[in-house]
Motif scaffolding. Structure first.
Motif, PDB file in Angstrom:
ATOM      1  N   THR A 136       0.822  -1.209   0.000  1.00  0.00           N
ATOM      2  CA  THR A 136       0.000   0.000   0.000  1.00  0.00           C
ATOM      3  C   THR A 136       0.860   1.265   0.000  1.00  0.00           C
ATOM      4  OG1 THR A 136      -1.693  -1.204   1.222  1.00  0.00           O
ATOM      5  CG2 THR A 136      -1.861   1.184   1.218  1.00  0.00           C
ATOM      6  N   GLU A 137       0.420   2.272  -0.764  1.00  0.00           N
ATOM      7  CA  GLU A 137       1.155   3.530  -0.869  1.00  0.00           C
ATOM      8  C   GLU A 137       0.254   4.726  -0.579  1.00  0.00           C
ATOM      9  OE1 GLU A 137       4.067   1.796  -4.433  1.00  0.00           O
ATOM     10  OE2 GLU A 137       2.964   3.675  -4.743  1.00  0.00           O
ATOM     11  N   PRO A 138       0.791   5.765   0.078  1.00  0.00           N
ATOM     12  CA  PRO A 138      -0.033   6.933   0.426  1.00  0.00           C
ATOM     13  C   PRO A 138      -0.377   7.828  -0.763  1.00  0.00           C
ATOM     14  CG  PRO A 138       2.238   7.269   1.143  1.00  0.00           C
ATOM     15  CD  PRO A 138       2.142   5.861   0.655  1.00  0.00           C
ATOM     16  N   ALA A 139       0.404   7.770  -1.831  1.00  0.00           N
ATOM     17  CA  ALA A 139       0.220   8.728  -2.931  1.00  0.00           C
ATOM     18  C   ALA A 139      -0.819   8.297  -3.948  1.00  0.00           C
ATOM     19  CB  ALA A 139       1.558   8.965  -3.638  1.00  0.00           C
ATOM     20  N   VAL A 140      -1.265   7.037  -3.887  1.00  0.00           N
ATOM     21  CA  VAL A 140      -2.231   6.535  -4.880  1.00  0.00           C
ATOM     22  C   VAL A 140      -3.342   5.775  -4.178  1.00  0.00           C
ATOM     23  CG1 VAL A 140      -0.488   6.368  -6.688  1.00  0.00           C
ATOM     24  CG2 VAL A 140      -0.928   4.388  -5.227  1.00  0.00           C
ATOM     25  N   ALA A 141      -4.429   5.537  -4.905  1.00  0.00           N
ATOM     26  CA  ALA A 141      -5.521   4.712  -4.392  1.00  0.00           C
ATOM     27  C   ALA A 141      -5.096   3.254  -4.508  1.00  0.00           C
ATOM     28  CB  ALA A 141      -6.799   4.968  -5.177  1.00  0.00           C
ATOM     29  N   SER A 142      -4.601   2.703  -3.422  1.00  0.00           N
ATOM     30  CA  SER A 142      -4.027   1.366  -3.459  1.00  0.00           C
ATOM     31  C   SER A 142      -5.079   0.267  -3.474  1.00  0.00           C
ATOM     32  CB  SER A 142      -3.074   1.172  -2.273  1.00  0.00           C
ATOM     33  OG  SER A 142      -2.010   2.102  -2.335  1.00  0.00           O
ATOM     34  N   SER A 143      -6.364   0.641  -3.399  1.00  0.00           N
ATOM     35  CA  SER A 143      -7.415  -0.348  -3.586  1.00  0.00           C
ATOM     36  C   SER A 143      -7.320  -0.953  -4.985  1.00  0.00           C
ATOM     37  CB  SER A 143      -8.792   0.285  -3.378  1.00  0.00           C
ATOM     38  OG  SER A 143      -8.963   1.404  -4.228  1.00  0.00           O
ATOM     39  N   ASP A 382      -6.700  -5.791   2.766  1.00  0.00           N
ATOM     40  CA  ASP A 382      -6.879  -6.850   1.760  1.00  0.00           C
ATOM     41  C   ASP A 382      -8.001  -6.531   0.778  1.00  0.00           C
ATOM     42  OD1 ASP A 382      -4.872  -8.125   3.084  1.00  0.00           O
ATOM     43  OD2 ASP A 382      -6.076  -9.760   3.874  1.00  0.00           O
ATOM     44  N   GLY A 383      -8.198  -5.256   0.511  1.00  0.00           N
ATOM     45  CA  GLY A 383      -9.199  -4.819  -0.450  1.00  0.00           C
ATOM     46  C   GLY A 383     -10.433  -4.276   0.242  1.00  0.00           C
ATOM     47  N   PRO A 384     -10.853  -3.040  -0.104  1.00  0.00           N
ATOM     48  CA  PRO A 384     -12.037  -2.449   0.528  1.00  0.00           C
ATOM     49  C   PRO A 384     -13.333  -3.088   0.061  1.00  0.00           C
ATOM     50  CG  PRO A 384     -11.199  -1.009  -1.191  1.00  0.00           C
ATOM     51  CD  PRO A 384     -10.212  -2.130  -1.054  1.00  0.00           C
ATOM     52  N   ASP A 385     -14.382  -2.892   0.852  1.00  0.00           N
ATOM     53  CA  ASP A 385     -15.701  -3.453   0.534  1.00  0.00           C
ATOM     54  C   ASP A 385     -16.108  -3.175  -0.906  1.00  0.00           C
ATOM     55  OD1 ASP A 385     -15.777  -4.102   3.199  1.00  0.00           O
ATOM     56  OD2 ASP A 385     -17.395  -2.722   3.728  1.00  0.00           O
ATOM     57  N   GLU A 386     -15.896  -1.942  -1.338  1.00  0.00           N
ATOM     58  CA  GLU A 386     -16.386  -1.524  -2.651  1.00  0.00           C
ATOM     59  C   GLU A 386     -15.772  -2.343  -3.778  1.00  0.00           C
ATOM     60  OE1 GLU A 386     -16.932   1.699   0.295  1.00  0.00           O
ATOM     61  OE2 GLU A 386     -15.251   0.410  -0.270  1.00  0.00           O
TER      62      GLU A 386
END
Length: 403
Positions: A136-143, A382-386
């Motif tokens: 996971t990275e703070p600069a991008v949507a890591s989802s 491990d991946g958001p609900d959406e």
């Protein structure tokens, strides 16, 4: 039972529950106190004291399927143990069954060289060191993992790594010695799922800086040692590449499948413990002339909680069975469904328990705030609900693509 337990599983579960009663529950208060007083940069003595006891009783590395190093359990067989361990934040590490070490050990077991296994897997299996997983990275949507921007560039016999990662669990732990790092080796590849690779990075390599621990709802170290880590021109041998360039996404999907099952079963155990606390609390409190347990709203919530837990358990066992029989790839829909259903179930039940405890429920005295932090975190980890809902919908729509 739809999924009856074998005699081997029944006996192991009995031993695990006995250990929890004798060693885990009596030490929880000490564990939370040490975590608060020592913080995320230290080793908690209570954990290290209990590890040898668990190992001596054969309750060690239960999670590893298809391996001579573990108990040889399938995902379905391991599920009941994961549920029992999930009842306490202290338990998983004591049995060497905590994330992200479990997933990292599985990756090393499947894709690591014999040299990697000797150097990293062996001490991880022994509980002598810990590991982290940097994705996971703070600069991008890591989802969307294809967004990852960190780079892994070949330079002769080495790779040079640059990137900023966060929610890298365990990085602040002084025992954390190895990182599995995900970054891009081929950012221009038209197939976005073949741009990424995974590589082993020893944590003492020059250029690695653990910037800070990240609190989860104000908790440092419990339930998670989340961390921000910066990699600046970090050089590692080319032999540290796992499976080959462009295979990172493939490894990630294989790694996250069992991890999602483990998270969900632990949450079911946590929900069971929370419901137990709720029931004991409402039976001991009187409001408006009668026990809180006799209030209709309380009874409705208790009933709904029991129904929700049973539904979630069956759904998760079904996913574990599918993984064992048809494989993680074919069981993608089942895994996605539990990843949505179980954390939402746990959040709701913990919220009701907080309400039943009154103001005290919002303190740290009853373990409910820690429980909620865990459950809410897992609606994202491990991946958001959406993302999982979208995936489930696509699977469903595909059934009617030819109609």
């Amino acid at each position: 039972m739809l999924y009856p337990m074998s005699p081997k599983v029944v006996e192991l579960k009995r031993k695990l529950e006995s250990f929890m009663d004798r060693h885990i529950y009596p030490n929880e208060e000490r564990f939370y106190r040490e975590a608060e007083e020592l913080g995320p940069w230290k080793v908690y003595p209570v954990v290290e004291e209990l590890k040898p006891l668990a190992r001596a009783e054969g309750l060690w590395n239960l999670f590893l399927p298809e391996s001579s190093h573990g108990a040889g359990l399938t995902n379905l067989e391991y599920a009941p143990f994961c549920e029992v361990m999930g009842r306490s934040h202290l338990a998983p590490e004591v049995f060497n069954c905590s994330a992200p070490d479990t997933g990292n050990m599985e990756v090393l077991e499947r894709y690591g060289s014999e040299k990697d296994k000797e150097r990293w897997l062996k001490p991880l299996l022994a509980g002598e060191i810990r590991s982290c997983f940097a994705m996971t990275e703070p600069a991008v949507a890591s989802s969307d993992a294809t967004n990852i921007e960190s780079s892994i560039v070949r330079d002769g016999d080495h790779y040079v790594i640059n990137g900023r990662k966060w929610y890298t669990t365990n990085a602040t732990d002084p025992r954390c010695k190895i990182c599995i790092f995900m970054g891009k080796t081929d950012p221009d590849n038209p197939d976005r799922h073949k741009q990424q690779s995974m590589i082993l990075v020893p944590m003492d390599t020059p250029g690695i800086e653990v910037k800070r621990p990240l609190p989860v709802f104000g908790f440092y170290g419990v339930p998670d040692r989340a961390s921000e880590v910066v990699f600046t021109n970090v050089r590692v041998p080319k032999e540290n590449m796992l499976l080959g360039e462009g295979r990172g996404f493939e490894i990630a999907q294989g790694r996250l499948g069992p991890g999602r099952i483990h998270h969900c079963m632990r949450l079911i155990g946590l929900s069971e413990r929370t419901l137990e606390k709720m029931c004991r609390r409402v039976r001991s409190r009187v409001a408006f002339g009668k026990p809180v347990s006799e209030q209709t709203v309380t009874q409705e919530r208790i009933a709904e909680a029991r129904i929700m837990i049973e539904q979630a358990r069956l759904l998760t066992l079904n996913a574990a069975y599918a993984m064992d029989t048809v494989g993680n790839k074919v069981a993608k829909a089942e895994i996605a469904m539990i990843k949505v259903a179980v954390p939402n179930m746990a959040c709701q039940i913990i919220d009701w328990a907080i309400q039943a405890h009154g103001g005290g429920g919002t303190s740290n005295d009853f373990g409910l705030t820690q429980a909620y932090a865990t459950a809410r975190l897992l609606r994202l980890a491990d991946g958001p609900d959406e993302v999982h809902r979208n995936q489930i919908a696509r699977f469903e729509l595909k059934k009617y693509s030819n109609n």
